[in-house]
Design a protein around this motif. Structure first.
Motif, PDB file in Angstrom:
ATOM      1  N   GLY A  15       0.821  -1.203   0.000  1.00 22.60           N
ATOM      2  CA  GLY A  15       0.000   0.000   0.000  1.00 22.60           C
ATOM      3  C   GLY A  15       0.851   1.247   0.000  1.00 22.60           C
ATOM      4  O   GLY A  15       2.054   1.199   0.268  1.00 22.60           O
ATOM      5  N   PRO A  16       0.218   2.375  -0.317  1.00 25.90           N
ATOM      6  CA  PRO A  16       0.973   3.624  -0.388  1.00 25.90           C
ATOM      7  C   PRO A  16       1.428   4.093   0.983  1.00 25.90           C
ATOM      8  O   PRO A  16       0.779   3.855   1.992  1.00 25.90           O
ATOM      9  CB  PRO A  16      -0.011   4.614  -1.008  1.00 25.90           C
ATOM     10  N   LEU A  17       2.568   4.754   0.966  1.00 25.07           N
ATOM     11  CA  LEU A  17       3.128   5.388   2.158  1.00 25.07           C
ATOM     12  C   LEU A  17       3.231   6.884   1.908  1.00 25.07           C
ATOM     13  O   LEU A  17       3.480   7.311   0.779  1.00 25.07           O
ATOM     14  CB  LEU A  17       4.530   4.855   2.450  1.00 25.07           C
ATOM     15  N   THR A  18       3.063   7.660   2.968  1.00 23.10           N
ATOM     16  CA  THR A  18       3.374   9.080   2.920  1.00 23.10           C
ATOM     17  C   THR A  18       4.716   9.258   3.606  1.00 23.10           C
ATOM     18  O   THR A  18       4.884   8.870   4.764  1.00 23.10           O
ATOM     19  CB  THR A  18       2.306   9.919   3.641  1.00 23.10           C
ATOM     20  N   ALA A  19       5.670   9.804   2.876  1.00 24.00           N
ATOM     21  CA  ALA A  19       6.988  10.109   3.423  1.00 24.00           C
ATOM     22  C   ALA A  19       7.049  11.608   3.672  1.00 24.00           C
ATOM     23  O   ALA A  19       6.605  12.397   2.837  1.00 24.00           O
ATOM     24  CB  ALA A  19       8.079   9.696   2.442  1.00 24.00           C
ATOM     25  N   ALA A  20       7.585  11.980   4.831  1.00 22.64           N
ATOM     26  CA  ALA A  20       7.760  13.397   5.144  1.00 22.64           C
ATOM     27  C   ALA A  20       9.207  13.612   5.577  1.00 22.64           C
ATOM     28  O   ALA A  20       9.831  12.727   6.167  1.00 22.64           O
ATOM     29  CB  ALA A  20       6.814  13.826   6.263  1.00 22.64           C
ATOM     30  N   ARG A  21       9.692  14.771   5.272  1.00 24.76           N
ATOM     31  CA  ARG A  21      11.047  15.097   5.685  1.00 24.76           C
ATOM     32  C   ARG A  21      11.070  16.399   6.458  1.00 24.76           C
ATOM     33  O   ARG A  21      10.199  17.256   6.289  1.00 24.76           O
ATOM     34  CB  ARG A  21      11.985  15.153   4.495  1.00 24.76           C
ATOM     35  N   SER A  22      12.068  16.529   7.317  1.00 26.51           N
ATOM     36  CA  SER A  22      12.350  17.769   8.016  1.00 26.51           C
ATOM     37  C   SER A  22      13.579  18.384   7.349  1.00 26.51           C
ATOM     38  O   SER A  22      14.079  17.837   6.362  1.00 26.51           O
ATOM     39  CB  SER A  22      12.654  17.468   9.492  1.00 26.51           C
ATOM     40  N   ALA A  23      14.079  19.444   7.903  1.00 26.46           N
ATOM     41  CA  ALA A  23      15.300  20.038   7.363  1.00 26.46           C
ATOM     42  C   ALA A  23      16.483  19.083   7.519  1.00 26.46           C
ATOM     43  O   ALA A  23      17.447  19.149   6.755  1.00 26.46           O
ATOM     44  CB  ALA A  23      15.588  21.363   8.057  1.00 26.46           C
TER      45      ALA A  23
END
Length: 166
Positions: A15-23
């Motif tokens: 299934g799809p994943l949401t990837a998030a990044r910080s600085a």
């Protein structure tokens, strides 16, 4: 608290994943509908050129093919104890699940197995920080924020191929 600055959707066999990044690095990786998912992020979508999110997608593609991969820089937000537990998860080899109790002992916190379990459950970086490799004392599958079917699928993949982080 880590502030997400950019996000990308990544398709996987589970299934799809949401990837998030910080600085500083990858700050979150969640399956749709998983427990502790932050919901819609009020940050821009990646245009496909961000190096951290590209490294994340590359690592996931290699992982699901059973190939070695390099972790992107990690920057999960949590307490000092949670971050200690999440770092320890990275030491559990693929195909060799560990128990909450043994993990607590290795961290020198044998009496904190319940707190450790709570920290494992709050891991914000699914799959790449392998909280799915922690099982009950009797080897049973216990809680996984992404669902027990996904936990079983990840463990089965790792049992049949040698998935390694480089």
């Amino acid at each position: 608290m880590t502030h997400h600055i950019l996000q990308r959707r990544i398709d996987t066999p589970l299934g799809p994943l949401t990837a998030a990044r910080s600085a500083a690095g990858l700050s979150g990786l969640w399956f749709d509908g998983q427990k502790h998912h932050p919901g819609p992020l009020a940050v821009p979508e990646d245009d496909g050129r961000d190096p951290v999110l590209t490294a994340t997608a590359t690592a996931l593609a290699a992982y699901f093919k059973g190939r070695p991969f390099t972790l992107p820089p990690l920057d999960p937000a949590g307490t000092a104890f949670q971050r200690e537990v999440w770092r320890a998860l990275l030491d559990i080899p693929p195909g060799a699940p560990d128990t909450y109790g043994r993990l607590a002992q290795r961290l020198g916190r044998a009496s904190a197995a319940r707190a450790l379990g709570a920290a494992v459950g709050r891991n914000p970086i699914s799959v790449l920080v392998p909280c799915h490799r922690v099982v009950g004392a009797d080897g049973s599958l216990t809680g996984y924020a992404g669902g027990l079917a996904r936990k079983q699928a990840l463990l089965s993949l790792e049992a049949t191929v040698e998935v390694m982080a480089a």
